[in-house]
Design a protein around this motif. Structure first.
Motif, short mmCIF file in Angstrom:
data_model
loop_
_atom_site.label_atom_id
_atom_site.label_comp_id
_atom_site.label_asym_id
_atom_site.label_seq_id
_atom_site.Cartn_x
_atom_site.Cartn_y
_atom_site.Cartn_z
N UNK A 1 -55.96 4.03 41.77
CA UNK A 1 -54.76 4.65 41.21
C UNK A 1 -54.26 3.79 40.05
N UNK A 2 -53.88 4.42 38.94
CA UNK A 2 -53.36 3.70 37.79
C UNK A 2 -51.89 4.04 37.60
N UNK A 3 -51.05 3.01 37.56
CA UNK A 3 -49.61 3.19 37.36
C UNK A 3 -49.22 2.72 35.96
N UNK A 4 -48.08 3.18 35.50
CA UNK A 4 -47.64 2.86 34.14
C UNK A 4 -47.05 1.46 34.02
N UNK A 5 -46.67 0.85 35.14
CA UNK A 5 -46.10 -0.50 35.10
C UNK A 5 -46.26 -1.15 36.47
N UNK A 6 -46.05 -2.46 36.51
CA UNK A 6 -46.11 -3.19 37.78
C UNK A 6 -45.00 -2.71 38.71
N UNK A 7 -43.82 -2.42 38.15
CA UNK A 7 -42.70 -1.94 38.97
C UNK A 7 -43.04 -0.59 39.61
N UNK A 8 -43.65 0.31 38.85
CA UNK A 8 -44.03 1.61 39.38
C UNK A 8 -45.10 1.44 40.47
N UNK A 9 -46.05 0.53 40.25
CA UNK A 9 -47.09 0.28 41.25
C UNK A 9 -46.47 -0.23 42.54
N UNK A 10 -45.55 -1.18 42.45
CA UNK A 10 -44.90 -1.73 43.64
C UNK A 10 -44.06 -0.68 44.35
N UNK A 11 -43.41 0.18 43.60
CA UNK A 11 -42.59 1.24 44.21
C UNK A 11 -43.45 2.22 45.00
N UNK A 12 -44.68 2.46 44.55
CA UNK A 12 -45.56 3.41 45.22
C UNK A 12 -46.45 2.77 46.27
N UNK A 13 -46.87 1.54 46.06
CA UNK A 13 -47.84 0.90 46.94
C UNK A 13 -47.22 -0.11 47.91
N UNK A 14 -46.05 -0.62 47.60
CA UNK A 14 -45.43 -1.67 48.41
C UNK A 14 -45.51 -2.99 47.67
N UNK A 15 -45.08 -4.05 48.32
CA UNK A 15 -45.07 -5.37 47.68
C UNK A 15 -46.46 -5.79 47.26
N UNK A 16 -46.60 -6.20 46.03
CA UNK A 16 -47.89 -6.64 45.51
C UNK A 16 -48.15 -8.06 45.99
#
Length: 65
Positions: A10-25
């Motif tokens: 999955x590709x997200x537009x930002x690290x914040x968006x990735x964390x919001x969708x996937x959980x804590x990085x």
């Protein structure tokens, strides 16, 4: 025999968006990739996701217990 489906990243537009969708990085790969396909080729086992930053595409993962 069915061909095995390769897990897609999955590709997200930002690290914040990735964390919001996937959980804590938990970790971020130090490499920068030009495309999602290039990033996927280095992580054939899956279990990771990517996000865009100012330098390019980075791969990240979360630690699931």
């Amino acid at each position: 025999m069915k061909p095995m489906k390769k897990p897609s990243m999955e590709l997200y537009n930002s690290q914040a968006e990735a964390a919001a969708n996937e959980g804590s990085i938990d970790g971020i790969d130090g490499s920068i990739y030009d495309s999602l396909e290039e990033a996927e080729s280095y992580f054939p086992e899956g279990g990771v996701f990517a996000f865009k930053d100012e330098e390019g595409i980075r791969v990240a993962w979360i630690l699931k217990s």
